[in-house]
Design an enzyme around this catalytic site. Structure first.
Site, PDB file in Angstrom:
ATOM      1  N   LYS A 168     -17.149   6.552   9.487  1.00 21.64           N
ATOM      2  CA  LYS A 168     -17.518   7.741   8.408  1.00 21.64           C
ATOM      3  C   LYS A 168     -17.552   7.072   7.183  1.00 21.64           C
ATOM      4  O   LYS A 168     -16.635   6.694   6.462  1.00 21.64           O
ATOM      5  CB  LYS A 168     -16.587   8.897   8.338  1.00 21.64           C
ATOM      6  CG  LYS A 168     -17.043   9.830   7.333  1.00 21.64           C
ATOM      7  CD  LYS A 168     -15.914  10.864   6.920  1.00 21.64           C
ATOM      8  CE  LYS A 168     -15.984  11.755   5.602  1.00 21.64           C
ATOM      9  NZ  LYS A 168     -16.410  11.100   4.651  1.00 21.64           N
ATOM     10  N   GLY A 219      -8.564   3.570   0.469  1.00 23.39           N
ATOM     11  CA  GLY A 219      -9.242   4.823  -0.122  1.00 23.39           C
ATOM     12  C   GLY A 219      -7.979   4.954  -1.122  1.00 23.39           C
ATOM     13  O   GLY A 219      -6.661   4.000  -1.263  1.00 23.39           O
ATOM     14  N   SER A 220      -7.491   6.090  -1.508  1.00 28.51           N
ATOM     15  CA  SER A 220      -6.521   6.239  -2.340  1.00 28.51           C
ATOM     16  C   SER A 220      -5.091   6.764  -2.053  1.00 28.51           C
ATOM     17  O   SER A 220      -5.147   7.009  -0.495  1.00 28.51           O
ATOM     18  CB  SER A 220      -6.761   7.692  -3.179  1.00 28.51           C
ATOM     19  OG  SER A 220      -6.704   8.803  -2.324  1.00 28.51           O
ATOM     20  N   THR A 223      -4.757  10.512  -0.487  1.00 27.59           N
ATOM     21  CA  THR A 223      -5.557  10.456   0.757  1.00 27.59           C
ATOM     22  C   THR A 223      -4.685   9.604   2.038  1.00 27.59           C
ATOM     23  O   THR A 223      -4.704  10.266   3.245  1.00 27.59           O
ATOM     24  CB  THR A 223      -6.900  10.152   0.716  1.00 27.59           C
ATOM     25  OG1 THR A 223      -7.403  10.779  -0.434  1.00 27.59           O
ATOM     26  CG2 THR A 223      -7.717  10.394   2.114  1.00 27.59           C
ATOM     27  N   GLY A 224      -4.241   8.470   1.789  1.00 23.67           N
ATOM     28  CA  GLY A 224      -3.539   7.886   2.888  1.00 23.67           C
ATOM     29  C   GLY A 224      -2.377   8.485   3.260  1.00 23.67           C
ATOM     30  O   GLY A 224      -1.880   8.600   4.654  1.00 23.67           O
ATOM     31  N   GLU A 241      -5.331   0.697   3.590  1.00 28.87           N
ATOM     32  CA  GLU A 241      -5.447  -0.137   2.327  1.00 28.87           C
ATOM     33  C   GLU A 241      -5.872   0.852   1.095  1.00 28.87           C
ATOM     34  O   GLU A 241      -6.796   1.522   1.185  1.00 28.87           O
ATOM     35  CB  GLU A 241      -6.691  -1.051   2.435  1.00 28.87           C
ATOM     36  CG  GLU A 241      -6.646  -2.136   1.455  1.00 28.87           C
ATOM     37  CD  GLU A 241      -7.548  -1.929   0.352  1.00 28.87           C
ATOM     38  OE1 GLU A 241      -6.937  -1.750  -0.660  1.00 28.87           O
ATOM     39  OE2 GLU A 241      -8.629  -2.119   0.490  1.00 28.87           O
ATOM     40  N   GLU A 373      -3.564   4.272 -12.021  1.00 32.19           N
ATOM     41  CA  GLU A 373      -4.611   3.426 -11.816  1.00 32.19           C
ATOM     42  C   GLU A 373      -6.004   3.948 -12.162  1.00 32.19           C
ATOM     43  O   GLU A 373      -6.210   5.218 -11.853  1.00 32.19           O
ATOM     44  CB  GLU A 373      -4.850   3.427 -10.017  1.00 32.19           C
ATOM     45  CG  GLU A 373      -6.010   2.361  -9.660  1.00 32.19           C
ATOM     46  CD  GLU A 373      -6.194   2.473  -8.131  1.00 32.19           C
ATOM     47  OE1 GLU A 373      -6.959   1.342  -7.776  1.00 32.19           O
ATOM     48  OE2 GLU A 373      -5.873   3.300  -7.593  1.00 32.19           O
TER      49      GLU A 373
END
Length: 473
Positions: A168, A219-220, A223-224, A241, A373
């Protein structure tokens, strides 16, 4: 404006429902992609499951040949692809070229990786060996900052390991990936690679799908954590990651003129939208004034603008949500009275998600612009006195992705690097990743690895086979 279609089971398809993709340089629509949901996901996963039955039985040489075909297709069409990438992502043409050629090079390099059996015991009583077997169907979720490179670093090791994949792309940057899908449609066996597009709501459907065996996500951190939660229901394997707040440490022996430009680009490449960009730059007090001035002077020579225009060095922020977040951090710094060496303002009359190159002069350690960040063209410069102090400050973060040390004394640089709580540390360079070296984060920057044999193993299970010799049966 063109319509781009999904790759499912070897065919380019759409469902008649569309998402528009904007050019962040001018906020104009540059293409449309299918807005997929559960039905399309189920079809893609079913195709990947069918294809896995045969693909897992192929030899390493067969898999390598297919991956080399992917690399060739990208390289042969690089001119078209990098221009399309700039139109949807915003990065300048030169940086888009680097990503496209880098993705082709990554695919070619990783096609050479193999996981050989390991003999655990070989004596008169037993022969025991460990082999690596593919996990199965992989769900890959890709971010918008390096959409092509991140797609390839998920597709390629999955295929080399003997897995199949449903990928995706980000809804902000799906066009180049779908064009690559069209180029490789006849290179990869039907069903081994499926690429579907949709809103963010499609991500949790992938994470929780009962017939997907592994999730690989970039991603962030926020979200991880949700992905870990969604994958926990059936204990999917995951590789994450995630975010970083990477520190660069500049020692007093560093050559001010030589490192100023390098430090600038370590923060501002891709408009700062790089997980391993230098987001906190610690400079020893003895050279702080000279180096901060040199960086700010160099910044004045860099053009912020449309990435498709010659001479642009820093393009726009990729999407409105991130653009507004970066502006919020800058406004917070202004509200707190922090000193700016460059930037801090924007032209409210223009179109496009442009943020001026922003460099802050020694804000406090607990400032949001330091502690969070930024993921934008913002660089806080910070002054330090001693090595022990700066190591403690650099490590005082929930993140641990990467970092760098700048010094003429490389032994001292390595000594400092070994004390930093990050997955990767560079000495006198930045953002160098090798296809053959593992890359991954510590702490809340994720876990697992990408690249190299360690990254390839993430797509496999170990299986131990033991033969009892001279057994009475």
């Amino acid at each position: 404006m063109a319509d781009y279609r999904n790759l499912i089971d070897g065919e380019m398809v759409d469902n008649g429902e569309w998402l528009e993709v904007l050019n962040p340089a001018n906020e104009q629509v540059v293409g449309r992609v299918p807005a997929c949901g559960k039905d399309e996901l189920d079809r893609a996963v079913a195709a990947a499951r069918r294809a896995f039955k045969d693909w897992k039985k192929t030899s390493p040489e067969e898999r390598q040949k297919v991956v080399q075909g992917i690399a060739a297709a990208i390289k042969e069409n690089a001119d078209e692809l990098f221009r399309l990438l700039t139109s949807e992502q915003g990065k300048p043409h030169a940086q888009a070229q680097q990503e496209i050629y880098g993705a082709a090079g990554l695919a070619a390099a990783q096609s050479t990786l193999t996981l050989d059996d390991v003999v655990n015991q070989d004596d008169d009583t037993r022969l025991s060996r460990t082999r690596r077997v593919p996990v199965g169907v992989v769900g890959g979720i890709v971010p918008w900052n390096f959409p092509v490179m991140m797609a390839i670093q998920k597709i390629v090791p999955a295929l080399v390991a003997g897995c199949t994949i449903v990928l995706k792309p980000s809804p902000f940057t799906p066009l180049t990936t779908l064009r690559i899908a069209e180029l490789i449609k006849d290179v990869v066996p039907a069903g081994t690679v499926n690429i579907i597009t949709g809103e963010d709501s499609l991500g949790p459907m992938i994470t929780e799908h009962p017939d997907i065996d592994k999730i690989t996500f970039t991603g962030s951190t926020a979200t991880g954590k949700k992905i870990m939660e969604g994958a926990s229901g059936d204990l999917k394997r995951i590789t994450l990651e995630l975010g970083g707040n990477d520190a660069s440490i500049v020692l007093p022996d560093a050559d001010v003129e030589k490192v100023a430009e390098q430090l600038f680009w370590s923060s501002f490449s891709n408009a700062g939208q790089v997980c391993i960009a230098a987001k906190r730059v610690y400079i020893h007090k003895d050279i702080y004034d000279d180096l901060s001035k040199a960086i700010a002077e160099y910044a004045k020579t860099v053009v912020v603008g449309d990435g498709s225009q010659q001479g642009t060095g820093v393009g726009p922020i990729q999407n409105k949500k991130q653009y507004e977040r970066v502006l919020e951090l800058i406004q917070d710094a202004k509200d707190n009275g922090y000193k700016f060496l460059t930037g801090g303002d924007k032209d409210p009359s223009g179109t496009g998600y442009y943020v001026p190159i922003t460099i802050l002069d020694n804000p406090p350690e607990d400032a949001r612009i330091v502690a969070e960040e930024q993921f934008g063209p913002v660089m806080p410069l910070l002054k330090f006195d001693s090595i022990d102090e700066v190591i403690e400050r650099a490590n005082n973060s929930e993140y641990g992705l990467a970092g760098a040390v700048w010094t003429k004394d490389t032994d001292k640089g390595v000594e400092i690097a070994e004390q930093l709580e990050t997955g990767t540390v560079w000495i006198n360079e930045f953002m160098h990743l090798s296809p053959f070296s593992p890359f991954g984060g510590h702490k809340q920057s994720g876990f697992g690895a990408e690249y190299g044999l360690d990254g390839l193993k993430e797509f496999t299970y170990p299986q131990v086979i033991t033969v009892k010799r001279d057994a009475a049966v």
